[in-house]
Motif scaffolding. Structure first.
Motif, PDB file in Angstrom:
ATOM      1  N   SER A   1       7.552  -1.606  -3.137  1.00 37.86           N
ATOM      2  CA  SER A   1       7.226  -0.298  -3.707  1.00 37.86           C
ATOM      3  C   SER A   1       8.182   0.011  -4.858  1.00 37.86           C
ATOM      4  CB  SER A   1       7.347   0.782  -2.620  1.00 37.86           C
ATOM      5  OG  SER A   1       6.728   1.974  -3.058  1.00 37.86           O
ATOM      6  N   GLY A   2       7.643   0.577  -5.922  1.00 38.19           N
ATOM      7  CA  GLY A   2       8.470   0.906  -7.081  1.00 38.19           C
ATOM      8  C   GLY A   2       7.571   1.339  -8.229  1.00 38.19           C
ATOM      9  N   PRO A   3       8.153   1.496  -9.421  1.00 38.39           N
ATOM     10  CA  PRO A   3       7.352   1.889 -10.588  1.00 38.39           C
ATOM     11  C   PRO A   3       6.525   0.701 -11.074  1.00 38.39           C
ATOM     12  CG  PRO A   3       9.657   1.600 -11.200  1.00 38.39           C
ATOM     13  CD  PRO A   3       9.578   1.363  -9.720  1.00 38.39           C
ATOM     14  N   ASN A   4       5.358   0.519 -10.490  1.00 39.44           N
ATOM     15  CA  ASN A   4       4.596  -0.719 -10.658  1.00 39.44           C
ATOM     16  C   ASN A   4       3.148  -0.461 -11.045  1.00 39.44           C
ATOM     17  OD1 ASN A   4       6.363  -2.316  -7.877  1.00 39.44           O
ATOM     18  ND2 ASN A   4       6.917  -2.165 -10.018  1.00 39.44           N
ATOM     19  N   LEU A   5       2.930   0.082 -12.222  1.00 37.20           N
ATOM     20  CA  LEU A   5       1.557   0.242 -12.717  1.00 37.20           C
ATOM     21  C   LEU A   5       1.007  -1.164 -12.986  1.00 37.20           C
ATOM     22  CD1 LEU A   5       2.751   3.124 -14.931  1.00 37.20           C
ATOM     23  CD2 LEU A   5       0.925   3.427 -13.231  1.00 37.20           C
TER      24      LEU A   5
ATOM     25  N   VAL B   1       4.178   9.672  -1.091  1.00 40.40           N
ATOM     26  CA  VAL B   1       4.216  11.100  -1.439  1.00 40.40           C
ATOM     27  C   VAL B   1       4.180  11.296  -2.954  1.00 40.40           C
ATOM     28  CG1 VAL B   1       5.372  13.309  -1.054  1.00 40.40           C
ATOM     29  CG2 VAL B   1       5.433  11.575   0.739  1.00 40.40           C
ATOM     30  N   LYS B   2       4.714  10.337  -3.709  1.00 41.96           N
ATOM     31  CA  LYS B   2       4.657  10.507  -5.173  1.00 41.96           C
ATOM     32  C   LYS B   2       3.212  10.548  -5.660  1.00 41.96           C
ATOM     33  CE  LYS B   2       3.328   6.224  -6.387  1.00 41.96           C
ATOM     34  NZ  LYS B   2       2.175   5.812  -7.158  1.00 41.96           N
ATOM     35  N   ASN B   3       2.284   9.922  -4.936  1.00 47.46           N
ATOM     36  CA  ASN B   3       0.875   9.995  -5.345  1.00 47.46           C
ATOM     37  C   ASN B   3       0.358  11.437  -5.270  1.00 47.46           C
ATOM     38  OD1 ASN B   3       0.466   7.291  -5.954  1.00 47.46           O
ATOM     39  ND2 ASN B   3      -0.070   6.748  -3.846  1.00 47.46           N
TER      40      ASN B   3
ATOM     41  N   LEU C   1      -2.100   5.614 -17.109  1.00 47.29           N
ATOM     42  CA  LEU C   1      -2.664   4.506 -16.313  1.00 47.29           C
ATOM     43  C   LEU C   1      -2.763   4.880 -14.836  1.00 47.29           C
ATOM     44  CD1 LEU C   1      -0.764   1.317 -17.620  1.00 47.29           C
ATOM     45  CD2 LEU C   1      -3.135   1.952 -18.065  1.00 47.29           C
ATOM     46  N   SER C   2      -2.009   5.897 -14.398  1.00 49.68           N
ATOM     47  CA  SER C   2      -2.031   6.251 -12.970  1.00 49.68           C
ATOM     48  C   SER C   2      -3.374   6.844 -12.571  1.00 49.68           C
ATOM     49  CB  SER C   2      -0.921   7.260 -12.650  1.00 49.68           C
ATOM     50  OG  SER C   2      -1.222   7.948 -11.442  1.00 49.68           O
ATOM     51  N   ARG C   3      -3.978   6.273 -11.521  1.00 50.12           N
ATOM     52  CA  ARG C   3      -5.263   6.803 -11.023  1.00 50.12           C
ATOM     53  C   ARG C   3      -5.079   8.176 -10.399  1.00 50.12           C
ATOM     54  NH1 ARG C   3      -5.933   1.532  -8.669  1.00 50.12           N
ATOM     55  NH2 ARG C   3      -4.057   2.129  -7.576  1.00 50.12           N
ATOM     56  N   ASN C   4      -3.914   8.391  -9.720  1.00 44.48           N
ATOM     57  CA  ASN C   4      -3.681   9.696  -9.095  1.00 44.48           C
ATOM     58  C   ASN C   4      -3.502  10.792 -10.139  1.00 44.48           C
ATOM     59  OD1 ASN C   4      -3.450   9.303  -6.028  1.00 44.48           O
ATOM     60  ND2 ASN C   4      -2.299   7.574  -6.853  1.00 44.48           N
ATOM     61  N   ARG C   5      -2.664  10.506 -11.151  1.00 44.41           N
ATOM     62  CA  ARG C   5      -2.460  11.513 -12.194  1.00 44.41           C
ATOM     63  C   ARG C   5      -3.783  11.804 -12.908  1.00 44.41           C
ATOM     64  NH1 ARG C   5       0.991  12.690 -17.626  1.00 44.41           N
ATOM     65  NH2 ARG C   5      -0.869  12.187 -18.764  1.00 44.41           N
TER      66      ARG C   5
ATOM     67  N   GLY D   1      12.091   6.482  -9.495  1.00 50.04           N
ATOM     68  CA  GLY D   1      11.491   5.529 -10.444  1.00 50.04           C
ATOM     69  C   GLY D   1       9.977   5.566 -10.396  1.00 50.04           C
ATOM     70  N   ASP D   2       9.430   5.473  -9.205  1.00 41.13           N
ATOM     71  CA  ASP D   2       7.968   5.457  -9.064  1.00 41.13           C
ATOM     72  C   ASP D   2       7.363   6.818  -9.400  1.00 41.13           C
ATOM     73  OD1 ASP D   2       5.506   4.423  -8.550  1.00 41.13           O
ATOM     74  OD2 ASP D   2       5.791   4.179  -6.387  1.00 41.13           O
ATOM     75  N   LEU D   3       8.101   7.876  -9.032  1.00 40.65           N
ATOM     76  CA  LEU D   3       7.624   9.238  -9.333  1.00 40.65           C
ATOM     77  C   LEU D   3       7.483   9.420 -10.849  1.00 40.65           C
ATOM     78  CD1 LEU D   3       7.162  12.072  -7.862  1.00 40.65           C
ATOM     79  CD2 LEU D   3       9.477  12.595  -8.627  1.00 40.65           C
TER      80      LEU D   3
ATOM     81  N   ALA E   1       7.202   7.051 -13.226  1.00 38.75           N
ATOM     82  CA  ALA E   1       6.142   6.193 -13.803  1.00 38.75           C
ATOM     83  C   ALA E   1       4.771   6.784 -13.521  1.00 38.75           C
ATOM     84  CB  ALA E   1       6.246   4.785 -13.222  1.00 38.75           C
ATOM     85  N   THR E   2       4.533   7.164 -12.284  1.00 37.33           N
ATOM     86  CA  THR E   2       3.187   7.606 -11.903  1.00 37.33           C
ATOM     87  C   THR E   2       2.851   8.955 -12.522  1.00 37.33           C
ATOM     88  OG1 THR E   2       3.571   6.456  -9.818  1.00 37.33           O
ATOM     89  CG2 THR E   2       1.650   7.880  -9.910  1.00 37.33           C
ATOM     90  N   CYS E   3       3.817   9.865 -12.531  1.00 35.08           N
ATOM     91  CA  CYS E   3       3.534  11.204 -13.055  1.00 35.08           C
ATOM     92  C   CYS E   3       3.456  11.210 -14.581  1.00 35.08           C
ATOM     93  CB  CYS E   3       4.593  12.206 -12.589  1.00 35.08           C
ATOM     94  SG  CYS E   3       4.561  12.485 -10.820  1.00 35.08           S
TER      95      CYS E   3
ATOM     96  N   MET F   1       0.813  -1.221   0.000  1.00 36.75           N
ATOM     97  CA  MET F   1       0.000   0.000   0.000  1.00 36.75           C
ATOM     98  C   MET F   1       0.848   1.273   0.000  1.00 36.75           C
ATOM     99  SD  MET F   1      -2.530  -1.627   2.806  1.00 36.75           S
ATOM    100  CE  MET F   1      -1.073  -2.274   3.604  1.00 36.75           C
ATOM    101  N   LYS F   2       0.322   2.300  -0.679  1.00 33.24           N
ATOM    102  CA  LYS F   2       1.073   3.551  -0.815  1.00 33.24           C
ATOM    103  C   LYS F   2       0.255   4.708  -0.267  1.00 33.24           C
ATOM    104  CE  LYS F   2       3.812   1.974  -4.780  1.00 33.24           C
ATOM    105  NZ  LYS F   2       4.025   2.052  -6.228  1.00 33.24           N
ATOM    106  N   GLY F   3       0.038   4.673   1.043  1.00 26.78           N
ATOM    107  CA  GLY F   3      -0.718   5.755   1.672  1.00 26.78           C
ATOM    108  C   GLY F   3      -0.193   6.028   3.067  1.00 26.78           C
TER     109      GLY F   3
HETATM  110  O1  LIG Z   1      -2.434   4.249 -10.285  1.00 25.20           O
HETATM  111  P1  LIG Z   1      -1.716   4.933  -9.133  1.00 25.20           P
HETATM  112  O2  LIG Z   1      -1.676   6.409  -9.296  1.00 25.20           O
HETATM  113  O3  LIG Z   1      -2.242   4.447  -7.819  1.00 25.20           O
HETATM  114  O4  LIG Z   1      -0.197   4.459  -9.211  1.00 25.20           O
HETATM  115  C1  LIG Z   1       0.062   3.096  -9.282  1.00 25.20           C
HETATM  116  C2  LIG Z   1       1.435   2.731  -8.758  1.00 25.20           C
HETATM  117  O5  LIG Z   1       1.647   3.213  -7.457  1.00 25.20           O
HETATM  118  C3  LIG Z   1       2.565   3.114  -9.671  1.00 25.20           C
HETATM  119  O6  LIG Z   1       3.768   2.604  -9.173  1.00 25.20           O
END
Ligand SMILES: O=P(O)(O)OC[C@H](O)CO
Ligand SMILES: NC(=O)c1ccc[n+]([C@@H]2O[C@H](COP(=O)([O-])OP(=O)(O)OC[C@H]3O[C@@H](n4cnc5c(N)ncnc54)[C@H](O)[C@@H]3O)[C@@H](O)[C@H]2O)c1
Length: 335
Positions: free
Chosen positions: A135-139, A190-192, A253-257, A243-245, A247-249, A105-107
């Motif tokens: 944790s990492g660049p894991n879409l 925090v990258k989220n 596919l990123s839900r946060n972006r 790496g994760d920053l 990928a996510t930004c 989890m990333k929260g």
């Molecule tokens: O889809 P997000 O924004 O939750 O990002 C997914 C992952 O954390 C990327 O590593």
């Protein structure tokens, strides 16, 4: 052969369970909904979260946590961060005594400002060296499609990190070990928040310079907070940080972006929330990240304006002006 229970049949729980099964780990998923558990066990698919992906035949799912947890060497937690405490309290009596608890989890928890590994040690009453973080660049979707990816398996006990590394290492998924649990978790959470900011900028039609600036200054926020909390600065230049920053930004596919992008386009918070079917952790965690930073006297201006836009009625234009009109500073300060 090691055995894993993965608790949570959302997109990442299902995908990581797939990775474990493909690495030869005997894996059972737990989920709340019987129709999803049946689809995974019988049709080898999760149509709600990973439509079109064929899951391994060896992967099974159940709605009974006792069944999933029986004999597990690794208990992998993949529910939304804000629900972890209540769920884990219910699962605690069923967790095998020597199992390693693994957070996907990333929260950051609201109210307490605790990282997920802190919630786990507290609620499950286990020592820190029995808790690991992935944790990492894991879409998730890319990994489920067998596109190459790397990650960090962090645990203060490196032997435990190595066992988990072996349990999830496949032809396409390459885990690295790291002893820095705090850094790996802060990078992921925090990258989220930074991805929300980048999404807002994208939705406003701002260019690549603005995106790169937010990502880079976002990394400075992550590193400053990490320094205050005792993380290893090298972690932030690695997969769980930069790496994760990236990928996510960068990824649609990123839900946060995507959440931020919709806000930047002018949708209201209620409209964006309604349109978001999966977990965008930064929406709730941005307030906890800000509270944590303030408690440690750390400046996090991007996080501040994200909280402003999401929770306090600040417009994206006002947020941009607030960031640009800050007092001039040297690039590197406070670290
Ligand atoms: O889809 P997000 O924004 O939750 O990002 C997914 C992952 O954390 C990327 O590593
Ligand atoms: N999806 C990704 O690409 C990805 C990658 C890395 C890390 N993560 C992290 O993994 C965690 C899980 O995210 P996800 O992508 O699987 O989310 P998701 O939204 O795809 O799935 C969440 C799952 O949790 C379940 N759930 C919701 N509320 C619950 C509750 N109160 N109790 C129990 N279960 C509940 C949902 O039914 C669903 O099965 C998040 O912290 C996320 O940041 C996600």
């Amino acid at each position: 052969m090691s055995r894993a229970a993965v608790l949570g049949t959302g997109s990442w729980g299902t995908t990581f369970a797939m990775v474990l099964a493909e690495a030869g780990t005997e894996t059972t998923l737990w989920g709340r909904r019987s129709e999803i558990a049946e689809a995974i066990s019988e049709r080898h698919e999760n149509p709600d979260y990973l439509p079109g992906i064929r899951l391994p035949e060896t992967l099974t799912a159940t709605t009974d946590p006792a069944k999933a947890l029986a004999g597990a060497d690794f208990v992998v937690l993949a529910v939304p961060s804000q629900t972890l405490r209540a769920n884990l309290a219910a699962w605690k009596p069923l967790i095998p005594p020597d199992a390693v608890l693994v957070s996907l989890m990333k929260g950051i928890e609201r109210g307490t400002c605790k990282r997920m590994s802190e919630v786990i040690t507290e609620v499950a009453d286990v020592p820190g060296d029995r808790v690991a973080v992935v944790s990492g660049p894991n879409l998730a979707r890319e990994i489920a499609e067998h596109q190459p990816a790397t990650t960090v398996v962090a645990c203060s006990d490196i032997g435990t990190a190595e066992r988990l590394q072996a349990a999830c290492h496949t032809q396409w998924f390459r885990p690295y070990t790291n002893a820095d649990v705090v850094g790996a978790e802060l990078g992921g959470a925090v990258k989220n928040v930074i991805a929300l900011a980048v999404g807002i900028a994208v939705g406003m039609g701002l260019g690549d310079n603005a995106r790169a600036s937010l990502m880079t200054r976002g990394l400075a926020e992550i590193a400053r907070l990490g320094a205050a909390l005792g993380a290893d600065q090298h972690t932030f230049a690695g997969l769980a940080g930069m790496g994760d920053l990236i990928a996510t930004c960068s990824s649609p596919l990123s839900r946060n972006r995507t959440f931020g992008e919709n806000l930047g386009r002018g949708m209201t918070l209620a409209e964006v929330t309604e349109a978001t079917k999966q977990t965008a952790e930064g929406v709730k965690s941005c307030e906890s990240v800000l509270a944590l930073a303030r408690a440690h006297g750390v400046e996090v201006p991007i996080t501040e304006v994200v909280v402003g836009v999401i929770h306090e009625g600040l417009t994206p234009e006002e947020a941009a002006m607030l960031l640009l009109s800050r007092t001039p500073k040297p690039e590197r300060y406070g670290v």
